[in-house]
Design an enzyme around this catalytic site. Structure first.
Site, PDB file in Angstrom:
ATOM      1  N   HIS A  50      53.544  62.780   9.643  1.00  0.00           N
ATOM      2  CA  HIS A  50      52.424  62.392  10.496  1.00  0.00           C
ATOM      3  C   HIS A  50      53.032  62.169  11.878  1.00  0.00           C
ATOM      4  O   HIS A  50      54.226  61.835  11.987  1.00  0.00           O
ATOM      5  CB  HIS A  50      51.779  61.093   9.998  1.00  0.00           C
ATOM      6  CG  HIS A  50      51.038  61.282   8.700  1.00  0.00           C
ATOM      7  ND1 HIS A  50      51.204  60.462   7.625  1.00  0.00           N
ATOM      8  CD2 HIS A  50      50.120  62.205   8.338  1.00  0.00           C
ATOM      9  CE1 HIS A  50      50.425  60.877   6.636  1.00  0.00           C
ATOM     10  NE2 HIS A  50      49.759  61.937   7.040  1.00  0.00           N
ATOM     11  N   ASP A  53      54.902  59.066  12.093  1.00  0.00           N
ATOM     12  CA  ASP A  53      56.122  58.966  11.274  1.00  0.00           C
ATOM     13  C   ASP A  53      57.325  59.349  12.139  1.00  0.00           C
ATOM     14  O   ASP A  53      58.429  58.835  11.963  1.00  0.00           O
ATOM     15  CB  ASP A  53      56.086  59.924  10.073  1.00  0.00           C
ATOM     16  CG  ASP A  53      55.022  59.556   9.044  1.00  0.00           C
ATOM     17  OD1 ASP A  53      54.813  58.347   8.819  1.00  0.00           O
ATOM     18  OD2 ASP A  53      54.420  60.481   8.463  1.00  0.00           O
ATOM     19  N   GLU A 175      43.688  71.126   5.849  1.00  0.00           N
ATOM     20  CA  GLU A 175      43.882  70.630   4.481  1.00  0.00           C
ATOM     21  C   GLU A 175      42.561  70.045   3.993  1.00  0.00           C
ATOM     22  O   GLU A 175      42.245  68.889   4.276  1.00  0.00           O
ATOM     23  CB  GLU A 175      44.979  69.555   4.457  1.00  0.00           C
ATOM     24  CG  GLU A 175      45.198  68.956   3.074  1.00  0.00           C
ATOM     25  CD  GLU A 175      46.279  67.860   3.038  1.00  0.00           C
ATOM     26  OE1 GLU A 175      46.964  67.645   4.050  1.00  0.00           O
ATOM     27  OE2 GLU A 175      46.414  67.207   1.989  1.00  0.00           O
ATOM     28  N   GLU A 211      45.829  71.375  -1.413  1.00  0.00           N
ATOM     29  CA  GLU A 211      46.369  70.273  -2.213  1.00  0.00           C
ATOM     30  C   GLU A 211      45.718  70.335  -3.588  1.00  0.00           C
ATOM     31  O   GLU A 211      44.480  70.343  -3.706  1.00  0.00           O
ATOM     32  CB  GLU A 211      46.112  68.917  -1.559  1.00  0.00           C
ATOM     33  CG  GLU A 211      46.518  67.782  -2.514  1.00  0.00           C
ATOM     34  CD  GLU A 211      46.770  66.431  -1.873  1.00  0.00           C
ATOM     35  OE1 GLU A 211      47.237  66.376  -0.722  1.00  0.00           O
ATOM     36  OE2 GLU A 211      46.506  65.428  -2.555  1.00  0.00           O
ATOM     37  N   ASP A 251      47.058  61.647  -6.672  1.00  0.00           N
ATOM     38  CA  ASP A 251      48.385  62.115  -6.243  1.00  0.00           C
ATOM     39  C   ASP A 251      49.438  61.916  -7.332  1.00  0.00           C
ATOM     40  O   ASP A 251      50.549  61.435  -7.063  1.00  0.00           O
ATOM     41  CB  ASP A 251      48.820  61.416  -4.938  1.00  0.00           C
ATOM     42  CG  ASP A 251      47.941  61.777  -3.753  1.00  0.00           C
ATOM     43  OD1 ASP A 251      47.293  62.839  -3.782  1.00  0.00           O
ATOM     44  OD2 ASP A 251      47.905  60.994  -2.783  1.00  0.00           O
ATOM     45  N   ASP A 283      52.721  66.164  -2.511  1.00  0.00           N
ATOM     46  CA  ASP A 283      52.040  64.979  -1.979  1.00  0.00           C
ATOM     47  C   ASP A 283      51.743  64.088  -3.186  1.00  0.00           C
ATOM     48  O   ASP A 283      50.665  64.150  -3.759  1.00  0.00           O
ATOM     49  CB  ASP A 283      50.760  65.374  -1.220  1.00  0.00           C
ATOM     50  CG  ASP A 283      50.246  64.236  -0.344  1.00  0.00           C
ATOM     51  OD1 ASP A 283      50.834  63.142  -0.387  1.00  0.00           O
ATOM     52  OD2 ASP A 283      49.261  64.443   0.393  1.00  0.00           O
TER      53      ASP A 283
HETATM   54  C1  3MF Z   1      45.144  62.592   1.707  1.00  0.00           C
HETATM   55  C2  3MF Z   1      46.248  63.507   1.984  1.00  0.00           C
HETATM   56  C3  3MF Z   1      47.029  63.227   3.234  1.00  0.00           C
HETATM   57  C4  3MF Z   1      47.549  64.470   3.914  1.00  0.00           C
HETATM   58  C5  3MF Z   1      48.491  64.116   5.037  1.00  0.00           C
HETATM   59  C6  3MF Z   1      49.091  65.304   5.716  1.00  0.00           C
HETATM   60  C7  3MF Z   1      48.089  61.111   3.409  1.00  0.00           C
HETATM   61  O1  3MF Z   1      44.547  62.806   0.503  1.00  0.00           O
HETATM   62  O2  3MF Z   1      46.514  64.394   1.210  1.00  0.00           O
HETATM   63  O3  3MF Z   1      48.110  62.384   2.884  1.00  0.00           O
HETATM   64  O4  3MF Z   1      48.185  65.311   3.021  1.00  0.00           O
HETATM   65  O5  3MF Z   1      47.789  63.378   5.945  1.00  0.00           O
HETATM   66  O6  3MF Z   1      48.139  66.105   6.268  1.00  0.00           O
HETATM   67 MG    MG Z   2      47.851  65.982   1.051  1.00  0.00          MG
END
Ligand code: 3MF
Ligand code: MG
Length: 343
Positions: A50, A53, A175, A211, A251, A283
């Site tokens: 991020h 980060d 995403e 994802e 996740d 992730d």
């Molecule tokens: C939320 C996510 C996020 C994104 C991240 C990078 C915090 O469900 O998946 O994780 O992956 O912000 O784009």
């Molecule tokens: Mg993600």
């Protein structure tokens, strides 16, 4: 560990304190340097970022200081033989983004979101990575009447165009996620993400990140979501993980719920030579019950699950598979896959 040409990444948020909406942190914070060490020790190649980060307190540092810190981060990564996979603007924590960023009804909030995203692009440039991930966290509504969804779609497009225009080297991946934190998000699937990208001012620079859990939450199969993007050369990043049905975004470690669903994700990635262009991003979150000193095993498990499934994918007899498909003997094909997964 033989990685067969694949490179792997995770983000600093994947080593976390275990807080959930009903309880506080249960593990101490881990310093960024220690996360970097863990990343290397676990056999990963790249870090996901991020914007804050890479540059903490981003909203309060000067432009020059922001660039300086980003350059220092690039050096730290290089010193460790690592690289940055992407930078994502964090548009969901600041008070200005309570009602969304790009789609907020408040023009000042929309301006903030664009400015913040431009900073993320600047940070990416200094980190030596031109890939920006847009997770459109609060771009949606809790009640349908709160925003004009047609206008919101145009505003999302304007935001993407503004960023493409700002940095001619920038590549954007959207995403998608159908819900959480919002009741309903505006870009819930890869189809939506790619449609938006194809309407943008420079479609060749907009792709998608799938994802696994987000696809499952949308009631879709992650490997089919990946395949749709792969069909148009638009799968530029992935967040592998797992999800136990339609509930909050879990996740979970890759493959920990549904091994066959995980197998199919590895299969489509490998059949489409993803290792040549992409990084296998994870992730994943450690269970809240996990003691602090053991709270990186979800990352180890996910990477190893990928590689073990890769072995299964590559050991399938392609000629036999083709024969079974030609004979329409899908029961035998089913058994071939199940028995391969059983080992
Ligand atoms: C939320 C996510 C996020 C994104 C991240 C990078 C915090 O469900 O998946 O994780 O992956 O912000 O784009
Ligand atoms: Mg993600």
């Amino acid at each position: 560990m033989e990685k067969n040409g694949y490179r792997f990444s995770f983000g600093p948020w994947n080593i976390h304190e275990g807080a959930d909406p009903f309880g506080p942190p249960v593990r101490p914070s881990v310093a960024f340097a220690d996360k970097l060490t863990a990343l290397k020790d676990l056999g990963f190649d790249a870090m996901q970022f991020h914007d804050d980060d890479a540059v903490p307190d981003l909203d309060s540092v000067s432009h020059g200081e922001m660039l300086r810190q980003a350059r220092a981060m690039r050096q730290l990564l290089a010193d460790n033989g690592l690289f940055a996979e992407f930078v994502a603007p964090r548009l969901w924590e600041h008070p200005m983004t309570i009602d969304g960023g790009y789609t907020s009804n408040n023009p000042a909030a929309r301006a903030y979101a664009i400015e913040r995203s431009k900073k993320a692009a600047d940070i990416g440039r200094e980190l030596g990575c031109n890939l920006m991930v847009l997770w459109l966290a609060r771009e949606g509504t809790y009640i349908r009447e709160a925003k004009d969804a047609v206008l919101a779609t145009h505003r999302l497009l304007e935001a993407v165009n503004a960023l493409l225009d700002y940095d001619p080297a920038l590549r954007i991946v959207i995403e998608p996620k159908p819900n959480e934190p919002m009741d309903l998000a505006y870009i819930p699937t890869i189809g939506h993400a790619l449609a938006l990208g194809m309407q943008s001012s420079d479609p060749v620079r907009v792709g998608a990140l799938v994802e696994s859990a987000h696809a499952i939450l949308a009631g879709l199969d992650p490997s089919d979501e990946m395949s749709f993007a792969l069909a148009f050369d638009k799968l530029w990043s992935v967040h592998l993980n797992d999800q136990n049905g339609l509930k909050f975004d879990q996740d979970k470690a890759f493959g920990s719920v549904d091994l066959r669903r995980a197998f199919n994700q590895v299969r489509v990635l490998d059949e489409n030579r993803f290792w040549e262009t992409g990084v296998i991003g994870l992730d994943v979150k450690a269970m809240r019950t996990q003691p602090a000193e053991l709270a990186t095993k979800h990352l180890r498990n996910s990477l190893h699950a990928f590689l073990r499934l890769l072995d299964v994918v590559r050991s399938l007899d392609r000629a036999q598979v083709d024969e079974l498909i030609a004979a329409r003997d899908y029961e035998e094909l089913d058994w071939l896959v199940v028995s391969s997964l059983l080992g």
